[in-house]
Motif scaffolding. Structure first.
Motif, PDB file in Angstrom:
ATOM      1  N   ALA A  19      31.796  40.477  33.448  1.00  0.00           N
ATOM      2  CA  ALA A  19      33.069  40.627  34.150  1.00  0.00           C
ATOM      3  C   ALA A  19      32.904  40.324  35.640  1.00  0.00           C
ATOM      4  O   ALA A  19      33.756  39.670  36.248  1.00  0.00           O
ATOM      5  CB  ALA A  19      33.629  42.031  33.943  1.00  0.00           C
ATOM      6  N   MET A  20      31.792  40.757  36.230  1.00  0.00           N
ATOM      7  CA  MET A  20      31.556  40.458  37.639  1.00  0.00           C
ATOM      8  C   MET A  20      31.255  38.974  37.823  1.00  0.00           C
ATOM      9  O   MET A  20      31.754  38.347  38.754  1.00  0.00           O
ATOM     10  CB  MET A  20      30.411  41.294  38.197  1.00  0.00           C
ATOM     11  CG  MET A  20      30.303  41.169  39.705  1.00  0.00           C
ATOM     12  SD  MET A  20      29.380  42.471  40.482  1.00  0.00           S
ATOM     13  CE  MET A  20      27.735  41.824  40.356  1.00  0.00           C
ATOM     14  N   GLU A  21      30.486  38.410  36.924  1.00  0.00           N
ATOM     15  CA  GLU A  21      30.125  36.990  37.000  1.00  0.00           C
ATOM     16  C   GLU A  21      31.351  36.092  36.995  1.00  0.00           C
ATOM     17  O   GLU A  21      31.402  35.081  37.698  1.00  0.00           O
ATOM     18  CB  GLU A  21      29.220  36.661  35.811  1.00  0.00           C
ATOM     19  CG  GLU A  21      28.694  35.267  35.745  1.00  0.00           C
ATOM     20  CD  GLU A  21      27.843  35.064  34.499  1.00  0.00           C
ATOM     21  OE1 GLU A  21      28.189  34.161  33.714  1.00  0.00           O
ATOM     22  OE2 GLU A  21      26.874  35.809  34.301  1.00  0.00           O
ATOM     23  N   ILE A  22      32.360  36.446  36.214  1.00  0.00           N
ATOM     24  CA  ILE A  22      33.549  35.598  36.110  1.00  0.00           C
ATOM     25  C   ILE A  22      34.693  36.057  37.012  1.00  0.00           C
ATOM     26  O   ILE A  22      35.793  35.518  36.963  1.00  0.00           O
ATOM     27  CB  ILE A  22      34.036  35.480  34.639  1.00  0.00           C
ATOM     28  CG1 ILE A  22      34.436  36.828  34.053  1.00  0.00           C
ATOM     29  CG2 ILE A  22      32.975  34.791  33.792  1.00  0.00           C
ATOM     30  CD1 ILE A  22      34.987  36.773  32.631  1.00  0.00           C
ATOM     31  N   GLY A  23      34.419  37.044  37.852  1.00  0.00           N
ATOM     32  CA  GLY A  23      35.393  37.446  38.863  1.00  0.00           C
ATOM     33  C   GLY A  23      36.465  38.419  38.412  1.00  0.00           C
ATOM     34  O   GLY A  23      37.465  38.585  39.102  1.00  0.00           O
ATOM     35  N   LEU A  24      36.265  39.072  37.283  1.00  0.00           N
ATOM     36  CA  LEU A  24      37.258  40.054  36.845  1.00  0.00           C
ATOM     37  C   LEU A  24      37.117  41.384  37.577  1.00  0.00           C
ATOM     38  O   LEU A  24      38.070  42.148  37.674  1.00  0.00           O
ATOM     39  CB  LEU A  24      37.151  40.293  35.333  1.00  0.00           C
ATOM     40  CG  LEU A  24      37.555  39.126  34.444  1.00  0.00           C
ATOM     41  CD1 LEU A  24      37.350  39.486  32.975  1.00  0.00           C
ATOM     42  CD2 LEU A  24      38.996  38.718  34.683  1.00  0.00           C
TER      43      LEU A  24
END
Length: 106
Positions: A19-24
């Motif tokens: 989720a952090m990797e994809i900006g969520l």
């Protein structure tokens, strides 16, 4: 947005790191017990800022989201210039130069 749409359409969840990797999400903590303290630390940091500047910034951010890039740059440049005319901007610069915490008016 594409990742969120994929999650919506497939029903598949992602772990916190993905989720952090994809900006969520902006931050990931090591344990659920740390969520509240991390949120409070972020809130305390924001609370140290001029409430008027935070309000202006949030409004500008959401207003420019759907604009074409050049229009968004023009819009936010105008907002930043107007924001620099506010009393709190002067106080922020003065406090910085005097090496002290600002005393916000708003």
């Amino acid at each position: 947005r594409n990742h969120a749409m994929e999650m919506l359409l497939t029903g598949e969840a992602v772990d916190a790191n993905r989720a952090m990797e994809i900006g969520l999400v902006n931050r990931v903590v090591d344990s659920p017990d740390m969520v509240s303290s991390e949120a409070m630390s972020l809130a305390a940091l924001i609370a140290q800022k001029s409430s008027k500047a935070v309000k202006i910034g949030k409004k500008a951010f959401y207003s420019q989201l759907e604009m074409p890039l050049e229009e968004a740059y023009d819009f936010t440049s105008d907002v930043m210039a107007a924001n620099m005319m506010e009393d709190d901007a002067d106080e922020g610069v003065t406090a910085f130069l005097e090496k002290r915490a600002p005393k916000w008016n708003h």
